[in-house]
Design an enzyme around this catalytic site. Structure first.
Site: not given
Length: 247
Positions: A187, A218, A129
């Site tokens: 994502d 994600h 991330c």
């Protein structure tokens, strides 16, 4: 390998930073040397899934440092929950900390690693991330030989705060490390157009990089919640460990 963990506090240009260190048990006494990895967390800092990932990496013969990425903005030991309040606070921190402050954080960790006689000069970076973005940024440091960047947010958007006006992706021509870029096609944080822009700029910069896209959401590496894909996680752990042990 069995793993031992401890926390240390490093002095950085922007204040003290707590770092969690994971390494093979009795690494200092075994007469062996190990590659090191800087592991950058999500916006939630060192949660249980992050700790488990660090343990997994260390158990394969790596010395792993997990910094509190927003140390300037929170008391030491802050861990945010995987809920709306935690997400809002983490995003607020992300939009507050200038990119250049991560550079001085990286330098503090690299300087510390040089004091450990059982750590090799070769250092890698790993992140998920926002941590994928930070692993990419860490590769601006010449000591970083490889960076494994998982669904790196905010690279394509050029919207994180900066003191110099230079966003991370624009600096990619400076990177000499081997990059591995990993994405989930589902994502929403890094849409297809954003991935295409990152690919274009890395190609233009003549960067050494590998590129993997999966039918995944994600945070598919996080072993908590319904986005987790254990098969894809295992594949990426194996690839990352091979990369770091071959530096």
């Amino acid at each position: 390998m069995q793993v031992e963990q401890r926390s240390i506090t490093l002095n950085t240009a922007t204040g003290p930073m707590r770092v969690y260190q994971y390494q093979p048990l009795q690494a200092a006494e075994l007469g062996r040397s190990y590659p090191a990895v800087l592991f950058y967390s999500e916006i939630f800092q060192q949660t249980a899934p992050i700790s488990r990932t660090a343990t997994l990496l260390a158990s394969h013969g790596l010395v792993v440092l997990v910094p509190e990425i927003f140390h300037e903005l929170n008391p030491q030991g802050t861990v945010l929950a995987y809920d709306d309040a935690g997400k809002d606070k983490g995003n607020q921190d992300k939009w507050t900390k200038p990119l250049e402050h991560y550079d001085s954080d990286n330098q503090a960790m690299l300087t510390y690693l040089k004091t450990l006689p059982y750590v090799r000069p070769e250092v890698g970076a790993f992140g998920v991330c926002i941590g994928g973005h930070l692993a990419f940024r860490a590769a601006l440091q010449s000591e970083i030989k490889a960076a494994y960047c998982l669904y790196a947010t905010d690279l394509h958007s050029d919207t994180l705060p900066t003191l110099t006006g230079k966003q991370t992706l624009a600096l990619s021509p400076q990177i000499q490390a081997e990059l591995v870029m990993v994405w989930g096609k589902q994502d929403p944080h890094v849409p297809a157009a954003g991935r295409a822009e990152i690919y274009r700029q890395l190609t233009s910069a003549n960067a050494r990089f590998s590129w993997f896209e999966y039918n995944a959401e994600h945070a598919f590496m996080r072993d908590e919640g319904n986005r987790y894909d254990a098969a894809l996680a295992l594949e990426n752990y194996q690839r990352a460990i091979t990369l770091f042990k071959s530096m």
